[in-house]
Scaffold this motif. Structure first.
Motif, PDB file in Angstrom:
ATOM      1  N   SER A 386      63.162 -15.255  -4.180  1.00  0.00           N
ATOM      2  CA  SER A 386      62.512 -14.714  -5.376  1.00  0.00           C
ATOM      3  C   SER A 386      60.991 -14.853  -5.328  1.00  0.00           C
ATOM      4  CB  SER A 386      63.054 -15.383  -6.633  1.00  0.00           C
ATOM      5  OG  SER A 386      62.661 -16.733  -6.640  1.00  0.00           O
ATOM      6  N   SER A 387      60.487 -15.693  -4.420  1.00  0.00           N
ATOM      7  CA  SER A 387      59.025 -15.809  -4.332  1.00  0.00           C
ATOM      8  C   SER A 387      58.416 -14.681  -3.495  1.00  0.00           C
ATOM      9  CB  SER A 387      58.644 -17.153  -3.698  1.00  0.00           C
ATOM     10  OG  SER A 387      59.178 -17.209  -2.394  1.00  0.00           O
ATOM     11  N   LEU A 388      59.278 -13.883  -2.853  1.00  0.00           N
ATOM     12  CA  LEU A 388      58.761 -12.844  -1.964  1.00  0.00           C
ATOM     13  C   LEU A 388      57.915 -11.788  -2.676  1.00  0.00           C
ATOM     14  CD1 LEU A 388      58.526 -11.771   0.857  1.00  0.00           C
ATOM     15  CD2 LEU A 388      60.770 -10.707   0.642  1.00  0.00           C
ATOM     16  N   PRO A 389      58.371 -11.212  -3.794  1.00  0.00           N
ATOM     17  CA  PRO A 389      57.529 -10.200  -4.454  1.00  0.00           C
ATOM     18  C   PRO A 389      56.150 -10.750  -4.810  1.00  0.00           C
ATOM     19  CG  PRO A 389      59.722 -10.221  -5.430  1.00  0.00           C
ATOM     20  CD  PRO A 389      59.666 -11.376  -4.481  1.00  0.00           C
ATOM     21  N   GLU A 390      56.137 -12.010  -5.262  1.00  0.00           N
ATOM     22  CA  GLU A 390      54.859 -12.640  -5.643  1.00  0.00           C
ATOM     23  C   GLU A 390      53.933 -12.757  -4.428  1.00  0.00           C
ATOM     24  OE1 GLU A 390      53.662 -16.923  -7.349  1.00  0.00           O
ATOM     25  OE2 GLU A 390      55.623 -16.188  -8.001  1.00  0.00           O
ATOM     26  N   LEU A 391      54.519 -13.161  -3.300  1.00  0.00           N
ATOM     27  CA  LEU A 391      53.717 -13.294  -2.074  1.00  0.00           C
ATOM     28  C   LEU A 391      53.207 -11.937  -1.603  1.00  0.00           C
ATOM     29  CD1 LEU A 391      55.791 -15.914  -0.059  1.00  0.00           C
ATOM     30  CD2 LEU A 391      53.462 -16.196  -0.902  1.00  0.00           C
ATOM     31  N   LEU A 392      54.068 -10.931  -1.680  1.00  0.00           N
ATOM     32  CA  LEU A 392      53.649  -9.602  -1.235  1.00  0.00           C
ATOM     33  C   LEU A 392      52.554  -9.045  -2.146  1.00  0.00           C
ATOM     34  CD1 LEU A 392      57.061  -8.011  -0.219  1.00  0.00           C
ATOM     35  CD2 LEU A 392      55.270  -8.857   1.289  1.00  0.00           C
ATOM     36  N   GLU A 393      52.649  -9.344  -3.436  1.00  0.00           N
ATOM     37  CA  GLU A 393      51.610  -8.907  -4.382  1.00  0.00           C
ATOM     38  C   GLU A 393      50.294  -9.618  -4.051  1.00  0.00           C
ATOM     39  OE1 GLU A 393      49.580  -7.237  -7.694  1.00  0.00           O
ATOM     40  OE2 GLU A 393      51.168  -6.590  -6.345  1.00  0.00           O
ATOM     41  N   LYS A 394      50.399 -10.897  -3.709  1.00  0.00           N
ATOM     42  CA  LYS A 394      49.204 -11.664  -3.324  1.00  0.00           C
ATOM     43  C   LYS A 394      48.574 -11.023  -2.087  1.00  0.00           C
ATOM     44  CE  LYS A 394      47.774 -16.440  -2.581  1.00  0.00           C
ATOM     45  NZ  LYS A 394      48.200 -17.828  -2.374  1.00  0.00           N
ATOM     46  N   LYS A 395      49.423 -10.663  -1.146  1.00  0.00           N
ATOM     47  CA  LYS A 395      48.942 -10.035   0.089  1.00  0.00           C
ATOM     48  C   LYS A 395      48.266  -8.689  -0.232  1.00  0.00           C
ATOM     49  CE  LYS A 395      49.217  -9.215   4.731  1.00  0.00           C
ATOM     50  NZ  LYS A 395      48.607  -7.926   4.886  1.00  0.00           N
ATOM     51  N   ARG A 396      48.862  -7.919  -1.159  1.00  0.00           N
ATOM     52  CA  ARG A 396      48.291  -6.616  -1.531  1.00  0.00           C
ATOM     53  C   ARG A 396      46.869  -6.799  -2.091  1.00  0.00           C
ATOM     54  NH1 ARG A 396      47.360  -3.269  -5.724  1.00  0.00           N
ATOM     55  NH2 ARG A 396      47.997  -4.772  -7.307  1.00  0.00           N
ATOM     56  N   LEU A 397      46.693  -7.811  -2.951  1.00  0.00           N
ATOM     57  CA  LEU A 397      45.373  -8.042  -3.547  1.00  0.00           C
ATOM     58  C   LEU A 397      44.365  -8.533  -2.504  1.00  0.00           C
ATOM     59  CD1 LEU A 397      46.249  -9.617  -7.024  1.00  0.00           C
ATOM     60  CD2 LEU A 397      45.525  -7.281  -6.524  1.00  0.00           C
ATOM     61  N   ILE A 398      44.858  -9.362  -1.572  1.00  0.00           N
ATOM     62  CA  ILE A 398      43.947  -9.832  -0.507  1.00  0.00           C
ATOM     63  C   ILE A 398      43.491  -8.643   0.334  1.00  0.00           C
ATOM     64  CG2 ILE A 398      43.791 -11.198   1.617  1.00  0.00           C
ATOM     65  CD1 ILE A 398      45.795 -13.179   0.260  1.00  0.00           C
ATOM     66  N   ASP A 399      44.441  -7.785   0.711  1.00  0.00           N
ATOM     67  CA  ASP A 399      44.082  -6.589   1.499  1.00  0.00           C
ATOM     68  C   ASP A 399      43.098  -5.718   0.738  1.00  0.00           C
ATOM     69  OD1 ASP A 399      45.740  -7.428   3.461  1.00  0.00           O
ATOM     70  OD2 ASP A 399      47.381  -6.026   3.033  1.00  0.00           O
ATOM     71  N   LEU A 400      43.378  -5.520  -0.548  1.00  0.00           N
ATOM     72  CA  LEU A 400      42.513  -4.683  -1.387  1.00  0.00           C
ATOM     73  C   LEU A 400      41.073  -5.223  -1.372  1.00  0.00           C
ATOM     74  CD1 LEU A 400      43.431  -3.724  -5.092  1.00  0.00           C
ATOM     75  CD2 LEU A 400      41.142  -4.345  -4.432  1.00  0.00           C
ATOM     76  N   HIS A 401      40.940  -6.519  -1.681  1.00  0.00           N
ATOM     77  CA  HIS A 401      39.577  -7.076  -1.778  1.00  0.00           C
ATOM     78  C   HIS A 401      38.915  -7.253  -0.414  1.00  0.00           C
ATOM     79  CE1 HIS A 401      39.315  -7.351  -6.074  1.00  0.00           C
ATOM     80  NE2 HIS A 401      40.571  -7.739  -6.085  1.00  0.00           N
TER      81      HIS A 401
END
Length: 620
Positions: A386-401
């Motif tokens: 269940s922590s996977l979506p949160e981690l992927l969202e974190k990764k998306r924001l890191i990539d974005l910034h």
């Protein structure tokens, strides 16, 4: 015909209030309850460009879908009939829009019609719709007609702009054109006042108004005072009674509205900046909270003589949901770069775990469909997964910034923007300059012609006295050799002369720029706000006019009746604003416990857009 008034939750920001109003509208003008378990009523949303610009910074496509919006279409696009679905319209009450809505009624496009006008519709236009509905035998299908009073765009909890479409109609250039007629000026002022009126209806508060004399800001103040006064006088139809007042952030005390004119400070909009949000706006394509980046294509791998690959365009939304953006948008750029790096390292520490979880679930890709599928099924997954979506969202924001910050950094390096920022800070704060201005202008490696022009204009505006003719000729030659267009200088010269002769705010522009953007130093707009909000006596603001729309008789006075400092204030810049000023106000209010301020402007421009307007004004 109904004017919408809404009660908002306590401590609601203007962003929350406008969002609540929009959700209510999309729910057929019935308050939207978050936790209702039933399926929403499916409907289509028909908007014009104005409506689209108001909605897009506040509601995502997913949020629209959650509200039952299956399709959102532009009013003037080709639309197929969907006869079994209700349609919610959100448009300006223009002739062209009304004609198209009448055509929709005649063509029986939808099951029922909920007509919402961004700004109040006139009686005659309302009759046009009634006649069209009669002619099309569609009277029963027109379910509701509402004035929404939402004619402004909220970009932050504490920031709004008037419009994005047709913004040239209320631009700095439009207001300052030497050949503008009285009738044209009236139209510009009415447009600004209509939006400000909508803003205060949505806020649910009647402000005390202060403004400088002899400026466009004063014209706005007079008209807004009159419009608010007329609405309050009509007790039965007043938009400022009952449940709207006393709710939310602007509660115990009425807010102060400070109307300032762009001409009090022309240096700040030209200034090279150093904070994240303002830099993104200055050097990238950043517009209504969305940044568009061109991804560099792999030219180096192409065979010799091959055509370079086309650049991919990528868009990113920088929204309040983005925690990194919320935390760092006002930070100096080097801090942002460091924080992106730290986030990346903390993510990498968890990356092995992500890979392991992905392979267990057979998800090698990272497409959004897969992620949302995970989000939807989180409950069914084990706690580890269940922590996977949160981690992927974190990764998306890191990539974005990482992408956004890299794009900003390329501009800083290529144009030596750090050198410009530092040098302009020194000019504006009257610190000794360590190198000559001519050297920077003449350096082919330092910046674009526009960067050089911005620097020179700041020098010219901030000078205690204008440079001698001989010096000016030397600068003009260097600027021309560097490829600069001198039109903006033509305009600033006339403006400078005029402001010295009339002395309206000239101290302000000439001497007042002493401590411009040094650490925690207040810009002119912030300084004016501080004087008026804290009721300080200061020659800069002592003769500002005072209006109280709630007083029975309007009086021309600069003597405030209220002697207590204000807890809430709105600063509105007539003629355009920028993120540098916004950030300066945000930093100022941080040190004032329990106080709130909002920043608004007739349009939001970056230095490139502003200098273009100056250039047009300076053309012979």
């Amino acid at each position: 015909m109904v004017g919408v008034k809404m009660a908002a939750p306590a401590a609601a920001s203007i962003r929350d209030r406008q969002t609540v109003a929009l959700k209510r509208m999309l729910n057929f003008n019935v308050p939207h309850v978050k936790n209702s378990t039933g399926e929403p009523v499916w409907k289509v949303l028909i908007y014009d460009r104005f409506g689209q610009d108001i909605i897009s910074p506040l509601l995502s496509v997913k949020e629209l879908r959650d509200m039952g919006i299956t399709l959102h279409l532009l009013l003037h696009s080709d639309r197929d009939p969907i006869p079994d679905v209700p349609a919610v319209y959100f448009v300006m009450p223009t002739e062209e829009n009304i004609d198209r809505m009448c055509q929709d009624l005649r063509n029986q496009l939808y099951e029922s019609y909920y007509l919402n006008f961004i700004s109040a519709i006139s009686r005659s236009k309302l009759e046009d719709i009634a006649n069209a509905a009669l002619a099309a035998s569609a009277v029963t299908q027109v379910a509701k007609v509402f004035d929404q009073y939402l004619n402004f765009i909220t970009l932050e909890d504490d920031m709004f702009v008037l419009c994005n479409q047709n913004k040239e109609l209320v631009s700095y250039r439009a207001i300052n054109r030497p050949d503008i007629t009285d009738t044209e000026m009236e139209t510009v002022m009415d447009t600004i006042v209509d939006s400000l009126f909508c803003f205060f209806v949505t806020l649910g508060a009647v402000p005390i108004i202060r403004c400088s004399r002899g400026t466009a800001a004063e014209m706005v103040a007079v008209k807004l005072d009159k419009k608010l006064r007329e609405n309050l006088r009509d007790a039965r139809n007043s938009l400022f009674t009952g449940d709207t007042l006393g709710a939310g952030q602007f509660s115990f005390q009425r807010p102060l509205l400070v109307l300032v004119d762009r001409n009090i400070d022309l240096a700040t909009p030209l200034h090279h900046t150093w904070t994240y949000q303002a830099l993104v706006h200055d050097v990238l394509d950043f517009h209504l909270n969305r940044v568009n980046l061109e991804e560099s294509s792999g030219v180096e791998n192409s065979p010799a003589g091959a055509r370079p690959k086309r650049k991919n365009k990528k868009s990113y939304d920088l929204t309040p949901v983005d925690k990194f953006w919320q935390k760092h948008k006002g930070s100096p750029f080097p801090e942002v770069a460091e924080s992106v790096q730290q986030e990346l390292e903390s993510y990498r520490a968890q990356e092995d775990e992500v890979k392991r979880l992905k392979s267990i679930m057979g998800l090698e890709g990272e497409d959004e469909g897969a992620i949302s599928m995970l989000s939807d099924n989180t409950a069914k997954l084990t706690s580890a997964v269940s922590s996977l979506p949160e981690l992927l969202e974190k990764k998306r924001l890191i990539d974005l910034h990482t992408n956004v910050a890299t794009a900003v950094l390329e501009h800083i390096k290529a144009r030596k923007l750090d050198v410009y920022f530092e040098y302009e800070e020194k000019i504006m704060s009257k610190t000794t300059l360590d190198k000559s201005l001519l050297d920077i202008i003449s350096d082919p490696d330092a910046g674009t012609p526009e960067d050089k022009m911005r620097l020179f204009l700041i020098y010219y505006i901030s000078a205690q006295q204008a440079p001698s003719e001989a010096d000016l000729e030397q600068y003009k030659k260097a600027l021309t050799d560097a490829g600069c267009n001198l039109n903006p200088l033509q305009y600033i010269k006339q403006w400078n002369l005029l402001s010295r002769v009339m002395n309206t705010g000239s101290q302000f522009v000439m001497e007042g720029v002493k401590n411009l953007v040094l650490k925690q130093q207040n810009l002119p707009v912030t300084r004016i706000l501080d004087n008026l909000m804290e009721m300080k006596s200061n020659p800069e603001t002592d003769d500002y006019r005072y209006f109280d729309p709630k007083m029975l008789r309007g009086n021309d006075s600069s003597v405030p009746r209220n002697k207590n400092p204000f807890q809430e204030a709105i600063v509105f810049v007539v003629g355009g604003g920028n993120y540098i000023e916004y950030q300066n106000l945000v930093d100022y209010i941080k040190g004032k416990q329990g106080k709130h301020i909002l920043y608004g402007c007739s349009e939001l421009f970056n230095a490139t857009q502003f200098i273009k307007q100056l250039s047009q004004l300076g053309q012979k």
